[in-house]
Each structure stands twice: as structure tokens, then as C-alpha cells.
Design a protein around this motif. Structure first.
Motif, PDB file in Angstrom:
ATOM      1  N   ALA A 136       3.052 -14.879   3.056  1.00  0.00           N
ATOM      2  CA  ALA A 136       1.958 -13.892   3.073  1.00  0.00           C
ATOM      3  C   ALA A 136       2.492 -12.506   3.438  1.00  0.00           C
ATOM      4  N   LEU A 137       3.393 -12.453   4.429  1.00  0.00           N
ATOM      5  CA  LEU A 137       3.943 -11.150   4.820  1.00  0.00           C
ATOM      6  C   LEU A 137       4.809 -10.567   3.704  1.00  0.00           C
ATOM      7  N   GLN A 138       5.552 -11.441   3.003  1.00  0.00           N
ATOM      8  CA  GLN A 138       6.391 -10.965   1.908  1.00  0.00           C
ATOM      9  C   GLN A 138       5.512 -10.339   0.806  1.00  0.00           C
ATOM     10  N   ARG A 139       4.375 -10.971   0.573  1.00  0.00           N
ATOM     11  CA  ARG A 139       3.436 -10.413  -0.413  1.00  0.00           C
ATOM     12  C   ARG A 139       2.920  -9.043   0.032  1.00  0.00           C
ATOM     13  N   ARG A 140       2.635  -8.936   1.350  1.00  0.00           N
ATOM     14  CA  ARG A 140       2.122  -7.652   1.858  1.00  0.00           C
ATOM     15  C   ARG A 140       3.196  -6.564   1.715  1.00  0.00           C
ATOM     16  N   ILE A 141       4.467  -6.889   1.954  1.00  0.00           N
ATOM     17  CA  ILE A 141       5.544  -5.905   1.792  1.00  0.00           C
ATOM     18  C   ILE A 141       5.634  -5.460   0.341  1.00  0.00           C
ATOM     19  N   LEU A 142       5.623  -6.428  -0.577  1.00  0.00           N
ATOM     20  CA  LEU A 142       5.678  -6.083  -1.998  1.00  0.00           C
ATOM     21  C   LEU A 142       4.524  -5.180  -2.378  1.00  0.00           C
ATOM     22  N   SER A 143       3.347  -5.497  -1.844  1.00  0.00           N
ATOM     23  CA  SER A 143       2.165  -4.724  -2.168  1.00  0.00           C
ATOM     24  C   SER A 143       2.301  -3.301  -1.603  1.00  0.00           C
ATOM     25  N   LEU A 144       2.846  -3.168  -0.378  1.00  0.00           N
ATOM     26  CA  LEU A 144       3.048  -1.829   0.201  1.00  0.00           C
ATOM     27  C   LEU A 144       4.077  -1.028  -0.595  1.00  0.00           C
ATOM     28  N   LEU A 145       5.115  -1.727  -1.090  1.00  0.00           N
ATOM     29  CA  LEU A 145       6.179  -1.024  -1.814  1.00  0.00           C
ATOM     30  C   LEU A 145       5.737  -0.607  -3.209  1.00  0.00           C
ATOM     31  N   THR A 146       4.925  -1.455  -3.854  1.00  0.00           N
ATOM     32  CA  THR A 146       4.765  -1.272  -5.303  1.00  0.00           C
ATOM     33  C   THR A 146       3.377  -0.831  -5.758  1.00  0.00           C
ATOM     34  N   THR A 147       2.393  -0.827  -4.856  1.00  0.00           N
ATOM     35  CA  THR A 147       1.045  -0.499  -5.336  1.00  0.00           C
ATOM     36  C   THR A 147       0.483   0.721  -4.595  1.00  0.00           C
ATOM     37  N   SER A 148      -0.471   1.355  -5.215  1.00  0.00           N
ATOM     38  CA  SER A 148      -1.153   2.484  -4.579  1.00  0.00           C
ATOM     39  C   SER A 148      -2.224   1.943  -3.636  1.00  0.00           C
ATOM     40  N   ALA A 149      -2.727   2.806  -2.764  1.00  0.00           N
ATOM     41  CA  ALA A 149      -3.789   2.402  -1.834  1.00  0.00           C
ATOM     42  C   ALA A 149      -5.009   1.907  -2.614  1.00  0.00           C
ATOM     43  N   GLU A 151      -5.032   0.443  -5.573  1.00  0.00           N
ATOM     44  CA  GLU A 151      -4.741  -0.912  -6.066  1.00  0.00           C
ATOM     45  C   GLU A 151      -4.839  -1.931  -4.923  1.00  0.00           C
ATOM     46  N   ARG A 152      -4.357  -1.548  -3.730  1.00  0.00           N
ATOM     47  CA  ARG A 152      -4.438  -2.461  -2.587  1.00  0.00           C
ATOM     48  C   ARG A 152      -5.894  -2.724  -2.207  1.00  0.00           C
ATOM     49  N   TYR A 153      -6.715  -1.696  -2.319  1.00  0.00           N
ATOM     50  CA  TYR A 153      -8.148  -1.881  -2.048  1.00  0.00           C
ATOM     51  C   TYR A 153      -8.750  -2.868  -3.047  1.00  0.00           C
ATOM     52  N   GLU A 154      -8.377  -2.718  -4.298  1.00  0.00           N
ATOM     53  CA  GLU A 154      -8.925  -3.612  -5.332  1.00  0.00           C
ATOM     54  C   GLU A 154      -8.446  -5.056  -5.141  1.00  0.00           C
ATOM     55  N   GLN A 155      -7.182  -5.210  -4.721  1.00  0.00           N
ATOM     56  CA  GLN A 155      -6.660  -6.559  -4.406  1.00  0.00           C
ATOM     57  C   GLN A 155      -7.440  -7.191  -3.252  1.00  0.00           C
ATOM     58  N   LEU A 156      -7.672  -6.382  -2.219  1.00  0.00           N
ATOM     59  CA  LEU A 156      -8.393  -6.870  -1.034  1.00  0.00           C
ATOM     60  C   LEU A 156      -9.799  -7.314  -1.425  1.00  0.00           C
ATOM     61  N   LEU A 157     -10.443  -6.496  -2.239  1.00  0.00           N
ATOM     62  CA  LEU A 157     -11.800  -6.777  -2.712  1.00  0.00           C
ATOM     63  C   LEU A 157     -11.823  -8.068  -3.546  1.00  0.00           C
ATOM     64  N   ALA A 158     -10.795  -8.266  -4.366  1.00  0.00           N
ATOM     65  CA  ALA A 158     -10.746  -9.451  -5.230  1.00  0.00           C
ATOM     66  C   ALA A 158     -10.466 -10.705  -4.400  1.00  0.00           C
ATOM     67  N   CYS A 159      -9.541 -10.605  -3.424  1.00  0.00           N
ATOM     68  CA  CYS A 159      -9.134 -11.793  -2.653  1.00  0.00           C
ATOM     69  C   CYS A 159     -10.120 -12.106  -1.531  1.00  0.00           C
ATOM     70  N   ALA A 173      -9.886   1.568   5.790  1.00  0.00           N
ATOM     71  CA  ALA A 173      -9.067   2.735   5.425  1.00  0.00           C
ATOM     72  C   ALA A 173      -7.737   2.690   6.165  1.00  0.00           C
ATOM     73  N   SER A 174      -7.786   2.354   7.439  1.00  0.00           N
ATOM     74  CA  SER A 174      -6.589   2.320   8.257  1.00  0.00           C
ATOM     75  C   SER A 174      -5.652   1.174   7.811  1.00  0.00           C
ATOM     76  N   TYR A 175      -6.222   0.053   7.358  1.00  0.00           N
ATOM     77  CA  TYR A 175      -5.415  -1.052   6.820  1.00  0.00           C
ATOM     78  C   TYR A 175      -4.687  -0.609   5.550  1.00  0.00           C
ATOM     79  N   LEU A 176      -5.383   0.176   4.728  1.00  0.00           N
ATOM     80  CA  LEU A 176      -4.794   0.621   3.459  1.00  0.00           C
ATOM     81  C   LEU A 176      -3.862   1.811   3.638  1.00  0.00           C
TER      82      LEU A 176
END
Lengths: 188, 188
Positions: A136-149, A151-159, A173-176
């Protein structure tokens, strides 16, 4: 309520009633109000927490500018603590506080090591949980490295559509890693 | 060379000669040339790798723009693979390739689960390693959230001065998430 812990462990390994009662006897139940802290930055970390109900956030506050960064959320069926401080028995660099009224089962490091040493199946359970946490943490790192805030919001909303409802927007907002104003542009 | 694995395990739990020989019999030794791949994006992931010598990088390539993001490095005494793919027996989303000539000991998931089930002390060893890995990733997330690329470069230099010498600058830049030109401004 503690049956939730049993169901959670039994997803990985079956337990007899006696085994479960024995394991459970190593946990301390705790009830917390909204805004109460389970782990406070700078203080020793006594426990790892299995969440029975409620919602928590693990955060880091930059001492230079006081800005809060949310590392992760935890809710029903999750484990959470400041693991660096817990495993190394050092002081917390994270804070853990309740976004909602929360009930947890708390496990000290001594008791964790004790039941792991006594029961091979519990050592197996915690190894498997730790592997999942690592992924799970590895996924979060990839998401921080490769996606915009956004996109991360949309992932969070979907999951985790429920999470978005339960958590105040300033905290999302602070999480993103964006301002409250920027977040409002994602949520039109 | 395989003595390195024994020393590594014995930092956590002592082993008899017979126990170590038995454990070792579950690993496959592999030698790789510079630029060779151990894990290739899209392919199944058969093994977790314990690095005896050499240096590897785990990276993700964005399919949209072909940009490469370095998730982590691994060298002597480290374990590395695409853990999500390894544990879930799915196809790799990461690539793992050699920055230097590399020797590893490879452990299949079947063999890992077998020796963990047979030997409680090995289950204990892998649980402890997984906990350390979790803490390391948590630190990387905090660093990504709270520090600038220049600060991350300085942390890398302070913690792993050798790494900076061994890794080409373009790869260091990609690990930090900046261009080669930006990196050169940190290294005056």
C-alpha cells in the motif's frame, strides 16, 4: 465488537475460541472522542492500534512553518500507529488523532512480540499484514511521484467514496498536498 | 558469497549450519550484467531478490509520456522485487534493472511460504524485515510530502554518499523527480 478482530485475523489464519481469547487478552480496548490523540508527536509510542470503529488520521507537522501533512487515514479493520517510533521504541514524529469517535484495540510491542513468539500462526498473520502494508505504501509513493493532486483526488474518490464524505475538506486537501482553494476546483 | 545471506539473517535470528544450508537450498543464485533486467514491466514476477553484490534500481515508466520514475535503489544486503506483483502473483508494474554487474539470491513465493511455514524463526525474520521495509517507505513518503528536491538530494548525500558516486546523475535526477539540469544546480 472484539469479534471484528477475530474475523480480521481469520481472513489469514483460522483460530480456535481458546486461541482467540488468549490473543485478545493481550490487547487493551480504548474509546476516544473526536479530536482526541492516540499518538502525540514527541511522546513515546506504546501501542499499535486495530480500529474497531471510527476514523483517524496520521499526520506530520513541519516544525518550521507549522504546516500539517497527512500521511494516511485509518478506519474500521485497519492497523495504525507511528511504526517507526513503535518498533524502535523512540518518540513519535507523527501524530494520530480521531476525525470521528473511535474505538480501538491497542497492542503493546512487548505483547506483540510475545504472541508472535508463542504462536507461529500469529507471527504468520503479522508478516502477511506487514507485506500488505508495504504494498500500500509503495502504491502511495508511485502515486505521489507520478500523478497530479487532481488525479490523486480522483483515485481517492474512486477507491474510497465513503472517506470523502467522512473527512473534512481541509483534511482531504492536506492529504493531497494542495490548498483548500485548489481542492475546491477539483470538486465542482 | 552466500555467507552474506547467513550474516544478514543472523542479525535477527541465530541459525545452525544445517538450518542455513536448508534455507539456502530454497534460493537460486543469479548473476546479471549491467543493464540486464531482473523484473520487467508487464511480465510475471517469480522471485524476491537478496542482493549479494552490485546495484539495482526499481522504476516505473509512465505509459503516457514514457517518463521513468525511480522508486528505490537496492544494493548489497537489500531485498528487492516488485512486491505487489510478487505477493499477488500478478504482472509487474515496475522494472528492476542492474546499474552495475549484480549477484543475487532469488527466492520464489512458494519457497518463501514453505520455509516460513516450516521454520518459525524464518517467519519471524521475514516479519521483522517487512516491518523495517514499511518504516523505510513511510520515511520516503514523508520526505516526498514535506521536502524539496534539493533537500532530498542533501539527505541522500548525507545518508548514502557512496550511492551518489555509483549512480549516473540522470538516474539520481529521476529518483528526486527533477530534470538533469535542475540536479546540476544542487551539485555545484
Amino acid at each position: 465488537m472484539s469479534e471484528k478482530l477475530r474475523q480480521h485475523i481469520e481472513k489469514i489464519t483460522p483460530l480456535t475460541d481458546i486461541e482467540f481469547e488468549y490473543i485478545l487478552s493481550h490487547f487493551v480496548p480504548k474509546k476516544l472522542k473526536k479530536h482526541q490523540f492516540l499518538v502525540q508527536e514527541g511522546a513515546p509510542v506504546q501501542y499499535d492500534y486495530f480500529v474497531l470503529s471510527g476514523l483517524l488520521k496520521a499526520s506530520y507537522t513541519n516544525p518550521e512553518d507549522g504546516k500539517e501533512y497527512i500521511l494516511q487515514f485509518a478506519w474500521e479493520d485497519w492497523w495504525t500507529t507511528d511504526y517507526q517510533a513503535y518498533f524502535n521504541q523512540s518518540n513519535a514524529i507523527l501524530s494520530l488523532d480521531c476525525i470521528e469517535e473511535t474505538e480501538v484495540l491497542a497492542l503493546s510491542l512487548t505483547n506483540r512480540e510475545k504472541i508472535c513468539a508463542e504462536m507461529h500462526k500469529i507471527e504468520h498473520f503479522f508478516r502477511r499484514k506487514s507485506n500488505s502494508g508495504y504494498i500500500a505504501l509503495q502504491r502511495r509513493i508511485l502515486s505521489l511521484l507520478t500523478t497530479s493532486a487532481q488525479e490523486r483526488y480522483e483515485q481517492l474518490l474512486a477507491c474510497y467514496p465513503d472517506l470523502i464524505q467522512r473527512v473534512p475538506k481541509t483534511i482531504i486537501a492536506s492529504y493531497l498536498g494542495v490548498s483548500r482553494e485548489t481542492l475546491s476546483r477539483f470538486t465542482y
